[in-house]
Design an enzyme around this catalytic site. Structure first.
Site, mmCIF file in Angstrom:
data_model
loop_
_atom_site.group_PDB
_atom_site.id
_atom_site.type_symbol
_atom_site.label_atom_id
_atom_site.label_comp_id
_atom_site.label_asym_id
_atom_site.label_seq_id
_atom_site.Cartn_x
_atom_site.Cartn_y
_atom_site.Cartn_z
ATOM 1 N N LYS A 174 -10.561 38.904 -54.473
ATOM 2 C CA LYS A 174 -10.839 39.122 -53.054
ATOM 3 C C LYS A 174 -9.750 39.980 -52.411
ATOM 4 O O LYS A 174 -8.569 39.830 -52.716
ATOM 5 C CB LYS A 174 -10.946 37.771 -52.338
ATOM 6 C CG LYS A 174 -12.094 36.923 -52.853
ATOM 7 C CD LYS A 174 -12.113 35.541 -52.239
ATOM 8 C CE LYS A 174 -10.966 34.693 -52.726
ATOM 9 N NZ LYS A 174 -11.100 33.265 -52.309
ATOM 10 N N THR A 206 -10.586 32.770 -39.287
ATOM 11 C CA THR A 206 -10.910 33.054 -40.690
ATOM 12 C C THR A 206 -10.812 31.810 -41.564
ATOM 13 O O THR A 206 -10.869 31.903 -42.786
ATOM 14 C CB THR A 206 -9.959 34.129 -41.253
ATOM 15 O OG1 THR A 206 -8.602 33.672 -41.122
ATOM 16 C CG2 THR A 206 -10.127 35.454 -40.521
ATOM 17 N N GLY A 208 -11.630 28.904 -43.798
ATOM 18 C CA GLY A 208 -12.773 28.587 -44.642
ATOM 19 C C GLY A 208 -13.458 29.787 -45.253
ATOM 20 O O GLY A 208 -14.493 29.643 -45.896
ATOM 21 N N THR A 209 -12.861 30.968 -45.097
ATOM 22 C CA THR A 209 -13.494 32.181 -45.624
ATOM 23 C C THR A 209 -13.667 32.120 -47.142
ATOM 24 O O THR A 209 -14.746 32.398 -47.681
ATOM 25 C CB THR A 209 -12.663 33.423 -45.254
ATOM 26 O OG1 THR A 209 -12.528 33.483 -43.829
ATOM 27 C CG2 THR A 209 -13.340 34.690 -45.736
ATOM 28 N N GLY A 210 -12.606 31.750 -47.860
ATOM 29 C CA GLY A 210 -12.684 31.692 -49.322
ATOM 30 C C GLY A 210 -13.642 30.625 -49.810
ATOM 31 O O GLY A 210 -14.412 30.846 -50.761
ATOM 32 N N CYS A 211 -13.601 29.453 -49.159
ATOM 33 C CA CYS A 211 -14.524 28.368 -49.521
ATOM 34 C C CYS A 211 -15.964 28.803 -49.326
ATOM 35 O O CYS A 211 -16.832 28.573 -50.178
ATOM 36 C CB CYS A 211 -14.249 27.125 -48.675
ATOM 37 S SG CYS A 211 -12.601 26.437 -48.853
#
Length: 261
Positions: A174, A206, A208-211
């Site tokens: 990412k 932002t 929780g973006t990766g989750c």
């Protein structure tokens, strides 16, 4: 038949990341979501104030209970916390022969709080990554897994190949932590490098973006097993959520992107 996805991850009391974000993404995309909780975190938009790790056997029992009864079409793996839980999760996924496993190797929260014990990294490399259909590290996590410093495009490509060599079928690095005006993710499927670029959204929201990205990939894999297509669909979904959350005010820190509607 109704599609089913399981998230194996920590609970976020603030509702913006972890299993809460995963279940919201599953439902928004049209998948029935289930959870196996690995840890209970005490956190909000300002950061993580505490972590209570669940025993490895409790995590394993949750996985067995769900898969033996309801079944799964895909699994997202997030925060694991320690080596014992990591090993237990890898063993149960192997025992149930789950094909579509999306691993988000959560090591550090957006706030900078450490979410993975150091000795668990090797267990991720040796036991979990060989089970991964797609692994989704950010720049920091990719550097740890690949063992190199990422300074530009060439090193991103090298890191993707090195992580692929650990057993993951697909590697999505990412670009959210890169110092660019655009967010470019690189996906290596074992043969070809794919790039996905979207403009950055100017927002502090932002959390929780990766989750959300990894759970969205898992959800889209339920409908289409093509990994690049699932990544593209998930990227578009997350971009829409960030844009929607841009001007919202929830909490005093990094607000969540998983908002209703």
């Amino acid at each position: 038949m109704l599609k089913r996805a399981l998230t194996i991850a920590g609970s976020d009391s603030g509702g913006g990341a972890g299993i809460q974000a995963d279940l919201k993404a599953f439902e928004n995309i049209g998948v029935f979501g289930m959870s196996a909780i690995t840890a209970v975190t005490i956190q909000n938009t300002l950061g993580v104030q505490g972590i209570h790790q669940l025993p490895a056997e409790t995590v394993a029992a949750q996985i067995d209970a769900v898969i033996s009864d309801i079944g799964v079409d895909s699994v997202k793996v997030g925060m694991l916390g320690n080596a014992a839980v990591t090993a237990a999760v890898a063993e149960r996924l192997a025992a149930h022969d789950v094909k579509y496993v999306v691993v988000d190797p959560v090591m550090v929260a957006t706030s900078g709080d450490l979410l993975l014990e150091t000795d668990a990294v090797q267990t991720i490399k040796e036991k979990l990554l060989p089970r991964a259909f797609i692994v989704t590290p950010n720049k920091y996590e990719a550097e740890i897994l690949a063992g190199i410093k990422i300074t530009g495009a060439d090193s991103v490509y090298r890191a993707a190949r090195l992580i692929h060599g650990l057993g993951a079928r697909g590697v999505l690095i990412k670009g959210g932590h890169m110092d660019d005006h655009e967010a470019t993710d690189v996906f290596f499927d074992g043969q070809k490098m794919h790039t996905f670029t979207l403009p950055r959204v100017d927002t502090r929201n932002t959390h929780g973006t990766g989750c959300t990205l990894s759970s969205a990939i898992a959800a889209y894999l339920c409908f289409n097993p093509d990994p690049a297509a699932a990544v593209q669909a998930a990227k578009d979904y997350v971009y829409r959520r960030i844009a929607k959350a841009r001007d919202q005010v929830l909490g005093h820190g990094s607000g969540p992107i998983c908002l209703p509607g």
